[in-house]
Write an enzyme that holds these catalytic residues in place. Structure first.
Site, short mmCIF file in Angstrom:
data_model
loop_
_atom_site.label_atom_id
_atom_site.label_comp_id
_atom_site.label_asym_id
_atom_site.label_seq_id
_atom_site.Cartn_x
_atom_site.Cartn_y
_atom_site.Cartn_z
N LYS A 159 -62.96 -20.12 -54.47
CA LYS A 159 -61.98 -19.19 -53.87
C LYS A 159 -62.58 -18.15 -52.94
CE LYS A 159 -59.34 -21.67 -55.73
NZ LYS A 159 -58.91 -22.68 -54.77
N GLY A 189 -63.78 -19.10 -49.83
CA GLY A 189 -63.73 -19.58 -48.44
C GLY A 189 -64.45 -20.91 -48.26
N HIS A 194 -70.40 -25.62 -56.05
CA HIS A 194 -70.13 -24.30 -56.64
C HIS A 194 -71.20 -23.97 -57.69
CE1 HIS A 194 -66.28 -23.85 -54.71
NE2 HIS A 194 -65.62 -24.69 -55.47
N TYR A 249 -66.77 -13.78 -46.01
CA TYR A 249 -65.45 -14.24 -45.52
C TYR A 249 -64.84 -13.21 -44.58
CZ TYR A 249 -60.59 -15.97 -46.06
OH TYR A 249 -59.31 -16.45 -45.85
N LYS A 280 -52.78 -18.15 -48.24
CA LYS A 280 -52.47 -17.23 -47.14
C LYS A 280 -53.62 -17.12 -46.14
CE LYS A 280 -49.24 -14.03 -49.31
NZ LYS A 280 -49.01 -12.61 -49.65
N1 PPS Z 1 -59.33 -22.41 -42.71
C1 PPS Z 1 -59.27 -21.36 -43.48
N2 PPS Z 1 -59.51 -20.12 -43.00
C2 PPS Z 1 -59.44 -19.04 -43.79
N3 PPS Z 1 -59.13 -19.08 -45.12
C3 PPS Z 1 -58.90 -20.30 -45.66
C4 PPS Z 1 -58.96 -21.48 -44.88
N4 PPS Z 1 -58.68 -22.52 -45.69
C5 PPS Z 1 -58.44 -22.03 -46.91
N5 PPS Z 1 -58.56 -20.68 -46.90
C6 PPS Z 1 -58.37 -19.74 -48.01
O1 PPS Z 1 -59.51 -19.79 -48.86
C7 PPS Z 1 -59.09 -19.59 -50.22
C8 PPS Z 1 -59.46 -20.78 -51.06
O2 PPS Z 1 -60.85 -20.64 -51.34
P1 PPS Z 1 -61.80 -21.89 -51.42
O3 PPS Z 1 -61.62 -22.74 -50.24
O4 PPS Z 1 -63.15 -21.35 -51.71
O5 PPS Z 1 -61.23 -22.65 -52.70
S1 PPS Z 1 -62.01 -23.79 -53.49
O6 PPS Z 1 -63.15 -23.15 -54.13
O7 PPS Z 1 -62.43 -24.81 -52.54
O8 PPS Z 1 -61.05 -24.28 -54.48
C9 PPS Z 1 -57.61 -19.37 -50.17
O9 PPS Z 1 -57.44 -17.97 -50.04
P2 PPS Z 1 -56.10 -17.20 -50.44
O10 PPS Z 1 -55.12 -17.51 -49.34
O11 PPS Z 1 -56.46 -15.74 -50.45
O12 PPS Z 1 -55.67 -17.70 -51.76
C10 PPS Z 1 -57.23 -20.14 -48.92
O13 PPS Z 1 -55.98 -19.78 -48.38
#
Ligand code: PPS
Length: 345
Positions: A90, A92, A151, A240, A311
């Site tokens: 979670k 990024g 992870h 991030y 989001k």
């Molecule tokens: N392209 C892109 N750009 C910016 N942010 C993004 C993107 N893709 C996924 N997200 C946001 O990243 C959060 C998910 O974290 P992870 O990708 O680390 O999740 S996981 O560990 O792979 O399950 C989650 O954050 P939150 O929106 O705050 O819940 C995702 O929305």
């Protein structure tokens, strides 16, 4: 000679019990993992009354992830040219997977970005997870791609990663946003299985105690940070929030670190912007594969791709946590990071 990253203690003995079919763990390995797990400390997890996390080498895990980690510790063969995309969940990961993949493969899809696999495959499919997708059989890797995600905390990384001296890119994020993102991720999965989700307050208490899959969050960050201090040329840190603020700067820096620097001709042709736009939250989250596709379908780890996109904002925690909760988590993490040289803000 390539420096060998400092090697943590790996306690699992090497096995020689052969593989199960098509990357499945062998029965002997599963039995051995279950035996070890049954001796580990455990705490109630985030998914209801019969749900537990086990503590292994200082971190908390669900059993299915832990079995993968133990297996990866036994089997994974890193190559010196590999680039490990590392993160706590979670923070990024999905974005960093997309960016590193787009950077590394850009010459194959140079003139027309409409052929990029990122348009038809989820970022998690493009860059496999070491402890899930490659845990039992790293020979099923796409050898042309030198990107592998994980992870796994630094202390528990498979020895071959440290011995190979391969590069690691680590992303981290404001813990308040990490917590909120994780809570929604777990709650949505539970609702989709008709289960009652854990309350935000209950989950927050657990997170503050470090009890979350792959937690404590701060120890995860600190492990990689200390290694980065020791091997700055091998480990790159990205935050991030900072990458959101100046994506162009970080994409160029990432490309350089990864060994795929943008040429001035590429920059003039707008390749940096192409990579950034391809990996934007709005772009990826609106693709059919990420709206309606399923990752690892028909397996116990099957998951809807849309759950990886919520989001994608900085500071969304303010809509979910009280100011007191925010201050408490900041205080905990600042205490833990103090003296490390790493700052929350
Ligand atoms: N392209 C892109 N750009 C910016 N942010 C993004 C993107 N893709 C996924 N997200 C946001 O990243 C959060 C998910 O974290 P992870 O990708 O680390 O999740 S996981 O560990 O792979 O399950 C989650 O954050 P939150 O929106 O705050 O819940 C995702 O929305």
């Amino acid at each position: 000679m390539e420096p060998c990253l400092s090697s943590p203690q790996i306690h699992l003995p090497k096995t020689n019990d052969g593989e199960g079919k098509s990357g499945e763990p062998s029965a002997v390995h599963v039995k051995k993992c279950k035996e070890i797990i049954s001796t580990l400390p455990r705490k109630k997890g985030w998914k209801g009354s019969s749900d537990y996390l086990h503590q292994y080498q200082g971190f908390w895990y669900y059993d299915s992830f832990l079995e993968g980690i133990m297996s990866a510790q036994d089997h994974f063969q890193a190559r010196s040219q590999d680039i490990i995309v590392a993160s706590c969940p979670k923070t990024g990961t999905t974005w960093l997977k997309a960016l590193t993949f787009a950077i590394a493969t850009r010459t194959s899809f140079d003139d027309s970005t409409c052929t990029s696999p990122l348009l038809t495959k989820a970022p998690h499919e493009c860059v496999p997870f070491l402890e899930i997708d490659l845990a039992n059989d790293s020979s099923n890797r796409n050898m042309e791609l030198n990107l592998v995600a994980t992870h796994i905390p630094y202390v528990s990384l498979p020895h071959s990663i440290l011995a190979s001296g391969c590069k690691i890119v680590y992303i981290w994020r404001d813990p308040k946003d990490v917590f909120v993102s994780m809570w929604y991720f777990v709650a949505k999965q539970m609702i989709s299985k008709d289960s009652e989700p854990i309350s935000l307050e209950e989950a927050f208490e657990l997170f503050c105690q470090g009890i979350v899959n792959y937690g404590p969050y701060w120890d995860h960050v600190l492990g990689f940070w200390r290694a980065r201090v020791e091997f700055p040329e091998k480990i790159m840190f990205v935050k991030y929030e900072e990458m959101m603020k100046d994506t162009c700067f970080y994409v160029k820096k990432l490309a350089e670190f990864m060994g795929y620097p943008f040429t001035s001709e590429e920059e003039e042709r707008g390749m940096v912007e192409n990579v950034i736009n391809m990996c934007k939250f709005e772009k990826l989250s609106n693709l059919e594969v990420n709206k309606n596709g399923m990752h690892r379908p028909n397996t116990s780890l099957e998951i809807e791709n849309n759950l990886y996109f919520r989001k994608g904002k900085v500071g969304d925690w303010e809509n979910e946590l009280t100011a007191e909760m925010g201050a408490r988590l900041d205080w905990i993490v600042e205490q833990k990071l103090s003296g490390s040289g790493l700052k929350l803000m």
